[in-house]
Design an enzyme around this catalytic site. Structure first.
Site, PDB file in Angstrom:
ATOM      1  N   ASN A 124       0.874  -1.175   0.000  1.00 15.27           N
ATOM      2  CA  ASN A 124       0.000   0.000   0.000  1.00 15.27           C
ATOM      3  C   ASN A 124       0.909   1.222   0.000  1.00 15.27           C
ATOM      4  O   ASN A 124       1.476   1.588   1.022  1.00 15.27           O
ATOM      5  CB  ASN A 124      -0.891  -0.029   1.254  1.00 15.27           C
ATOM      6  CG  ASN A 124      -1.878   1.136   1.283  1.00 15.27           C
ATOM      7  OD1 ASN A 124      -1.803   2.050   0.463  1.00 15.27           O
ATOM      8  ND2 ASN A 124      -2.787   1.090   2.234  1.00 15.27           N
ATOM      9  N   HIS A 154     -13.829   2.238  -0.866  1.00 19.80           N
ATOM     10  CA  HIS A 154     -13.797   1.204   0.184  1.00 19.80           C
ATOM     11  C   HIS A 154     -14.290  -0.145  -0.361  1.00 19.80           C
ATOM     12  O   HIS A 154     -14.724  -1.003   0.415  1.00 19.80           O
ATOM     13  CB  HIS A 154     -14.699   1.555   1.388  1.00 19.80           C
ATOM     14  CG  HIS A 154     -14.250   2.739   2.186  1.00 19.80           C
ATOM     15  ND1 HIS A 154     -15.148   3.635   2.719  1.00 19.80           N
ATOM     16  CD2 HIS A 154     -13.026   3.155   2.581  1.00 19.80           C
ATOM     17  CE1 HIS A 154     -14.492   4.570   3.391  1.00 19.80           C
ATOM     18  NE2 HIS A 154     -13.197   4.313   3.315  1.00 19.80           N
ATOM     19  N   ARG A 165     -15.141  15.179   6.593  1.00 15.73           N
ATOM     20  CA  ARG A 165     -15.788  15.411   5.283  1.00 15.73           C
ATOM     21  C   ARG A 165     -17.292  15.612   5.458  1.00 15.73           C
ATOM     22  O   ARG A 165     -17.913  14.962   6.286  1.00 15.73           O
ATOM     23  CB  ARG A 165     -15.559  14.223   4.351  1.00 15.73           C
ATOM     24  CG  ARG A 165     -14.137  14.131   3.861  1.00 15.73           C
ATOM     25  CD  ARG A 165     -13.915  12.864   3.053  1.00 15.73           C
ATOM     26  NE  ARG A 165     -12.906  12.036   3.667  1.00 15.73           N
ATOM     27  CZ  ARG A 165     -12.639  10.786   3.326  1.00 15.73           C
ATOM     28  NH1 ARG A 165     -13.323  10.201   2.357  1.00 15.73           N
ATOM     29  NH2 ARG A 165     -11.692  10.101   3.938  1.00 15.73           N
ATOM     30  N   GLU A 220      -8.408  -5.413   4.687  1.00 14.64           N
ATOM     31  CA  GLU A 220      -8.220  -5.070   3.281  1.00 14.64           C
ATOM     32  C   GLU A 220      -6.968  -5.725   2.692  1.00 14.64           C
ATOM     33  O   GLU A 220      -6.959  -6.125   1.534  1.00 14.64           O
ATOM     34  CB  GLU A 220      -8.183  -3.545   3.120  1.00 14.64           C
ATOM     35  CG  GLU A 220      -9.576  -2.949   3.308  1.00 14.64           C
ATOM     36  CD  GLU A 220      -9.599  -1.440   3.425  1.00 14.64           C
ATOM     37  OE1 GLU A 220      -9.838  -0.784   2.417  1.00 14.64           O
ATOM     38  OE2 GLU A 220      -9.387  -0.922   4.529  1.00 14.64           O
ATOM     39  N   ARG A 251      -2.526  -2.066  -3.409  1.00 15.78           N
ATOM     40  CA  ARG A 251      -3.756  -1.324  -3.160  1.00 15.78           C
ATOM     41  C   ARG A 251      -3.796  -0.141  -4.117  1.00 15.78           C
ATOM     42  O   ARG A 251      -2.838   0.638  -4.208  1.00 15.78           O
ATOM     43  CB  ARG A 251      -3.797  -0.824  -1.717  1.00 15.78           C
ATOM     44  CG  ARG A 251      -4.990   0.051  -1.490  1.00 15.78           C
ATOM     45  CD  ARG A 251      -5.301   0.277  -0.037  1.00 15.78           C
ATOM     46  NE  ARG A 251      -6.637   0.843   0.050  1.00 15.78           N
ATOM     47  CZ  ARG A 251      -6.889   2.121   0.346  1.00 15.78           C
ATOM     48  NH1 ARG A 251      -5.910   2.941   0.624  1.00 15.78           N
ATOM     49  NH2 ARG A 251      -8.117   2.555   0.379  1.00 15.78           N
TER      50      ARG A 251
END
Ligand code: ADP
Length: 397
Positions: free
Chosen positions: A7, A179, A240, A383, A89
């Site tokens: 990642n 996601h 956000r 993940e 990723r």
């Protein structure tokens, strides 16, 4: 078989080496401050090594990772050739990468062209893939695993925005969702937990962390999701704003004389739970302050729970019913109070939490009362493992 998961960020690179036969992590670590003073952390065999080590670029970081993976004391393999493939990723595949994909120069050029879709995330992934190709040679497959891919198949009714269609055609402006690796993974784990085939289930997956999104997963496939063209859409998050009337942005810009970038900064970094509470983006801080009587912290928490339950109701409608609700990520996995508030709002669907189970954490389990029509599950996301599994699938084809 061993698969390395990478990642890559702009100045960092995380890695995990999996033994796929046992779904076990053999080693993992982090290269930080690449291009600066450099710090390298490596965990293997139950011990941790931390080094101050300058890495001028991602290739040097990968070389360091390879050195320690094969090191006499810290290593877990004797040669790089034991790594069957690398899974990377990647965030935005747009309409170009709609599943995990074996990368080559041509595909990397396409990824380069997608940089503007995710300027902070896509370019570092490309750098990470190129660095692995350079250091590991052409024989080791490099696979890109995209956060948008799981959502790609959603119907156009959910994906297209009601703005002039030419903007979709010219610029690819539509709902992509994010996601996806996490939503796909926990939906699969939920089916296993309930002892059902994914095809039999309508699941609402709630990935609630600093960034939060919800997906409607019908028969194993995503049919709608709350994030959109960018990860700013949908739920209010730590910083956000999520969905607001779009005219609010132009109104504030006119009033305060802001540029598009300044407005974007406000919506991405100064809004959400932080904006409402004025205190913190972290839900633990909000809970602590709300407990002491801070009304705006309480409001931020209540708004978040309300929004999540609204999405659950909407996605039950989108799928024609719901069999399971899954909670995952930092808040979803750890915050039982938030889960309780959300589920209370949707009890009409036929679900009730088991208070004792809801208070536990750290493992996958059903936390609804026995006999609930809709099952509620808490499932830790993974993940990295999902990326390794998808990489294995690509190279097995
Ligand atoms: P990211 O989206 O950056 O990966 P996380 O999934 O780690 O973020 O989620 C961060 C949020 O999860 C924070 O609001 C934090 O309060 C919450 N969280 C993380 N760990 C815990 C914990 N052990 N207990 C309660 N809340 C937690």
């Amino acid at each position: 078989m061993k698969i390395l998961v990478i990642n890559a960020g702009s100045s960092s690179l995380k890695y995990q080496l999996f033994d796929m036969d046992r779904s076990e992590v053999l080693a993992k670590g982090l290269c930080e401050r690449i291009g600066l003073d450099g710090c390298f952390t490596h965990k293997a065999k139950g011990e941790e090594l931390v080094l101050e080590e300058t890495m001028n670029n991602h290739s040097e970081a990968i070389k360091l990772v390879m050195k320690y993976l094969t090191d006499e004391k810290w290593g877990v393999i004797s040669d790089i050739s034991e790594i069957s493939a690398v899974g990377h990723r990647a965030v935005h595949g747009a309409e170009k990468f709609v599943e995990a994909t074996l990368m080559d120069e041509e595909k990397l050029a396409i990824m380069d062209s997608l940089a503007e879709f995710a300027p902070l995330h896509n370019p570092p992934s490309v750098v990470g893939i190129r660095a692995c190709m350079e250091v590991m040679g052409e024989d080791v497959p490099q696979v890109g695993v995209y956060d948008t891919a799981f959502h790609y198949g959603m119907p156009k009714t959910a994906a297209i925005y009601p703005i002039p269609y030419e903007y979709y055609e010219k610029y690819g402006i539509r709902r992509y969702g994010f996601h996806g690796t996490s939503h796909g993974f926990v939906a699969g784990e939920c089916a296993k937990l309930l002892g059902k085939a994914p095809e039999e289930l309508n699941i609402v997956t709630c990935h609630l962390g600093n960034g939060s999104s919800i997906a409607a997963v019908k028969g194993g496939k995503c049919v709608d999701t709350s994030m959109g063209f960018t990860p700013l859409a949908g739920l209010m998050m730590g910083t956000r704003c999520g969905d607001i009337d779009p005219a609010v942005a132009t109104f504030i810009m006119n009033k305060e004389g802001l540029t598009p970038d300044q407005m974007s900064d406000i919506m991405n970094k100064k809004s959400g739970a932080l904006g409402v509470s004025g205190v913190s983006s972290d839900f633990r801080d909000l809970a602590a302050e709300a407990e002491k009587g801070n009304e705006r912290c309480k409001l931020a928490l209540d708004m978040f729970c309300y929004q999540v339950s609204k999405y659950i109701g909407a996605y039950a409608a989108a799928m024609g019913g719901v069999d399971a609700i899954v909670f995952t990520a930092g808040i979803g996995e750890n915050n039982g109070v938030i889960r309780e508030k959300i589920i209370k709002n949707v009890e009409f669907l036929g679900t009730k939490l088991d208070a004792e189970k809801n208070a536990q954490r750290g493992f996958a389990q059903v936390v609804s009362e026995e006999g609930s029509r809709v099952q509620v599950c808490v499932i830790p996301t993974n993940e990295e493992l999902a990326i390794a599994q998808q990489t294995l699938k690509v190279i097995s084809k």
